[in-house]
Motif scaffolding. Structure first.
Motif, PDB file in Angstrom:
ATOM      1  N   ARG A  46       0.906  -1.190  -0.063  1.00 25.06           N
ATOM      2  CA  ARG A  46       0.077   0.042  -0.002  1.00 25.06           C
ATOM      3  C   ARG A  46       0.919   1.243  -0.243  1.00 25.06           C
ATOM      4  O   ARG A  46       1.540   1.638   1.010  1.00 25.06           O
ATOM      5  CB  ARG A  46      -0.887  -0.092   1.115  1.00 25.06           C
ATOM      6  CG  ARG A  46      -1.910   1.133   1.166  1.00 25.06           C
ATOM      7  CD  ARG A  46      -2.722   1.382  -0.038  1.00 25.06           C
ATOM      8  NE  ARG A  46      -3.700   2.459  -0.015  1.00 25.06           N
ATOM      9  CZ  ARG A  46      -4.447   2.813  -0.863  1.00 25.06           C
ATOM     10  NH1 ARG A  46      -4.522   1.963  -2.085  1.00 25.06           N
ATOM     11  NH2 ARG A  46      -5.330   3.840  -0.821  1.00 25.06           N
ATOM     12  N   LEU A  47       0.949   1.814  -1.047  1.00 30.55           N
ATOM     13  CA  LEU A  47       1.812   3.104  -1.347  1.00 30.55           C
ATOM     14  C   LEU A  47       1.009   4.224  -1.270  1.00 30.55           C
ATOM     15  O   LEU A  47       0.118   4.592  -1.920  1.00 30.55           O
ATOM     16  CB  LEU A  47       2.434   3.008  -2.682  1.00 30.55           C
ATOM     17  CG  LEU A  47       3.377   4.058  -2.933  1.00 30.55           C
ATOM     18  CD1 LEU A  47       4.672   4.384  -2.067  1.00 30.55           C
ATOM     19  CD2 LEU A  47       3.976   3.841  -4.504  1.00 30.55           C
ATOM     20  N   GLU A  48       1.275   5.367  -0.359  1.00 24.85           N
ATOM     21  CA  GLU A  48       0.656   6.581  -0.348  1.00 24.85           C
ATOM     22  C   GLU A  48       1.571   7.469  -0.156  1.00 24.85           C
ATOM     23  O   GLU A  48       2.534   7.729   0.782  1.00 24.85           O
ATOM     24  CB  GLU A  48      -0.225   6.389   0.911  1.00 24.85           C
ATOM     25  CG  GLU A  48      -1.250   5.576   0.924  1.00 24.85           C
ATOM     26  CD  GLU A  48      -2.544   5.573   2.203  1.00 24.85           C
ATOM     27  OE1 GLU A  48      -2.285   6.721   2.834  1.00 24.85           O
ATOM     28  OE2 GLU A  48      -3.161   4.657   2.346  1.00 24.85           O
ATOM     29  N   THR A  49       1.583   8.403  -1.223  1.00 24.88           N
ATOM     30  CA  THR A  49       2.279   9.672  -1.078  1.00 24.88           C
ATOM     31  C   THR A  49       1.597  10.910  -1.049  1.00 24.88           C
ATOM     32  O   THR A  49       0.098  10.811  -0.865  1.00 24.88           O
ATOM     33  CB  THR A  49       3.144   9.757  -2.514  1.00 24.88           C
ATOM     34  OG1 THR A  49       2.259  10.173  -3.461  1.00 24.88           O
ATOM     35  CG2 THR A  49       3.696   8.408  -2.804  1.00 24.88           C
ATOM     36  N   ARG A  50       1.920  12.198  -0.957  1.00 30.13           N
ATOM     37  CA  ARG A  50       1.220  13.285  -1.022  1.00 30.13           C
ATOM     38  C   ARG A  50       0.342  13.555  -2.300  1.00 30.13           C
ATOM     39  O   ARG A  50      -0.520  14.257  -2.463  1.00 30.13           O
ATOM     40  CB  ARG A  50       2.251  14.600  -0.944  1.00 30.13           C
ATOM     41  CG  ARG A  50       2.875  14.554   0.449  1.00 30.13           C
ATOM     42  CD  ARG A  50       3.960  15.850   0.200  1.00 30.13           C
ATOM     43  NE  ARG A  50       3.556  17.014  -0.273  1.00 30.13           N
ATOM     44  CZ  ARG A  50       4.486  18.169  -0.616  1.00 30.13           C
ATOM     45  NH1 ARG A  50       5.682  18.022  -0.894  1.00 30.13           N
ATOM     46  NH2 ARG A  50       3.673  19.146  -1.005  1.00 30.13           N
ATOM     47  N   TYR A  51       0.700  12.747  -3.223  1.00 31.98           N
ATOM     48  CA  TYR A  51       0.186  13.038  -4.556  1.00 31.98           C
ATOM     49  C   TYR A  51      -0.850  11.898  -5.090  1.00 31.98           C
ATOM     50  O   TYR A  51      -1.555  12.267  -5.986  1.00 31.98           O
ATOM     51  CB  TYR A  51       1.221  13.517  -5.615  1.00 31.98           C
ATOM     52  CG  TYR A  51       2.123  14.428  -5.178  1.00 31.98           C
ATOM     53  CD1 TYR A  51       1.533  15.909  -5.187  1.00 31.98           C
ATOM     54  CD2 TYR A  51       3.624  14.284  -4.948  1.00 31.98           C
ATOM     55  CE1 TYR A  51       2.477  16.749  -4.774  1.00 31.98           C
ATOM     56  CE2 TYR A  51       4.260  15.195  -4.332  1.00 31.98           C
ATOM     57  CZ  TYR A  51       3.868  16.427  -4.366  1.00 31.98           C
ATOM     58  OH  TYR A  51       4.695  17.566  -4.102  1.00 31.98           O
ATOM     59  N   TYR A  52      -0.476  10.810  -4.485  1.00 33.26           N
ATOM     60  CA  TYR A  52      -1.375   9.689  -5.222  1.00 33.26           C
ATOM     61  C   TYR A  52      -1.398   8.424  -4.093  1.00 33.26           C
ATOM     62  O   TYR A  52      -0.510   8.311  -3.045  1.00 33.26           O
ATOM     63  CB  TYR A  52      -0.951   8.864  -6.412  1.00 33.26           C
ATOM     64  CG  TYR A  52       0.367   8.331  -6.374  1.00 33.26           C
ATOM     65  CD1 TYR A  52       0.435   7.121  -6.294  1.00 33.26           C
ATOM     66  CD2 TYR A  52       1.607   9.072  -6.729  1.00 33.26           C
ATOM     67  CE1 TYR A  52       1.678   6.455  -6.126  1.00 33.26           C
ATOM     68  CE2 TYR A  52       2.794   8.201  -6.832  1.00 33.26           C
ATOM     69  CZ  TYR A  52       2.913   7.136  -6.373  1.00 33.26           C
ATOM     70  OH  TYR A  52       3.969   6.414  -6.395  1.00 33.26           O
ATOM     71  N   LYS A  53      -2.515   7.482  -4.166  1.00 36.35           N
ATOM     72  CA  LYS A  53      -2.291   6.285  -3.377  1.00 36.35           C
ATOM     73  C   LYS A  53      -2.738   5.130  -4.428  1.00 36.35           C
ATOM     74  O   LYS A  53      -3.343   5.088  -5.519  1.00 36.35           O
ATOM     75  CB  LYS A  53      -3.655   6.434  -2.402  1.00 36.35           C
ATOM     76  CG  LYS A  53      -3.520   7.430  -1.288  1.00 36.35           C
ATOM     77  CD  LYS A  53      -4.744   7.567  -0.515  1.00 36.35           C
ATOM     78  CE  LYS A  53      -4.732   8.775   0.368  1.00 36.35           C
ATOM     79  NZ  LYS A  53      -5.938   8.866   1.237  1.00 36.35           N
TER      80      LYS A  53
END
Length: 283
Positions: A46-53
């Motif tokens: 599960r990858l979550e950044t400021r710009y997308y998930k």
């Protein structure tokens, strides 16, 4: 923005290469081996950044015979599998002798051949659209063969891979993250939603103020901040400071928010691409 149907990560290496240890540090968990083998296992990150998930499907492969693996994956029926990959992560234990080093080279060359033939890009350099990491895992047997970072980096770079020392901590002399944090960074700045062709890359470079050498013209950081502020301002205007809708959201407003999200994701991807281009020129 949630990335729908993202590309996959393939983690592979010889038996007992430490791939499950890498996955545990990367994702917080790891799949359970079947009959003491990691071949054919699947996992998710599960990858979550400021710009997308995104929930990135991750495949694990155990390769006892790299020549046989290459033969199988060079077949036409395997190209569809290779084409959906967004990252290759090759794990290997630190070599005990020069023979082990040659085995690592053989494996990297085989993956290079498979990736190029299967749609991962004929230009298998740092500037491509697929992340390629060669990760040296801890070796329990001592003494093992000592090679400095520059030697490893040059060797792996010959096959389009970035070398990562799994045991490294903190940051290097340039202030860049190393070890597992570098792996996370490389994967986070990848374009998971879709594969871009050369025209898309050139268009993205032009839009973001990059010249043909991959250098930044003007203030890239300022542009990123400006887009981010515009995005946050628009979201606040639509949804309110508490995140609740402040009124009727029309299709045009929703489309503008989605477009800004897309631009930020693309900006992050191109930043990572530009970094890999510059790295290749330093080799």
């Amino acid at each position: 923005m949630e990335v729908q149907n993202p590309r996959r990560i393939l983690v592979l290496g010889p038996p007992n290469c430490g791939s499950l240890q890498l996955l545990k540090d990367l994702t917080g968990s790891a799949p359970t081996p079947v009959d003491n083998s990691t071949a054919g296992l699947s996992h998710e990150w599960r990858l979550e950044t400021r710009y997308y998930k995104a929930t990135i499907p991750t495949w694990v492969d155990e390769v006892a015979d790299i020549a046989e693996w290459r033969t199988e994956f060079m077949k036409d029926e395997a190209k569809e599998v290779v084409a959906v990959l967004g990252a290759f992560i090759y794990c290997f234990r630190r070599p005990l002798d020069s023979k082990d080093v040659e085995s690592i080279k053989e494996a990297l060359k085989a993956i290079q051949d498979v990736g190029a033939a299967g749609g991962a890009g004929s230009d298998w350099g740092y500037g491509g659209e697929v992340v390629r990491l060669a990760v040296a895992m801890p070796q329990s047997t001592t003494p093992y063969l000592e090679k400095d970072f520059e030697e490893w980096d040059e060797m792996c770079g010959e096959f389009g891979f970035e070398y990562v020392d799994f045991e490294a901590k903190g940051r290097n002399e340039y202030g860049e993250p190393v070890g597992i944090e570098r792996i996370k960074e490389a994967l986070s700045t990848n374009e998971w939603a879709a594969e871009a062709d050369d025209d898309d890359v050139e268009e993205a470079l032009a839009e973001l103020g990059l010249d043909e050498d991959g250098d930044f013209n003007g203030s890239f950081a300022a542009e990123e901040v400006e887009i981010n502020m515009e995005f946050m301002g628009m979201k606040e205007a639509i949804y309110g400071e508490d995140g609740e809708p402040s009124g009727t959201v029309d299709d045009d407003q929703a489309a503008q928010v989605e477009e800004l999200e897309r631009m930020m994701v693309r900006m992050q991807a191109v930043k990572g691409m530009s970094f890999r281009v510059k790295q290749s020129r330093h080799c």
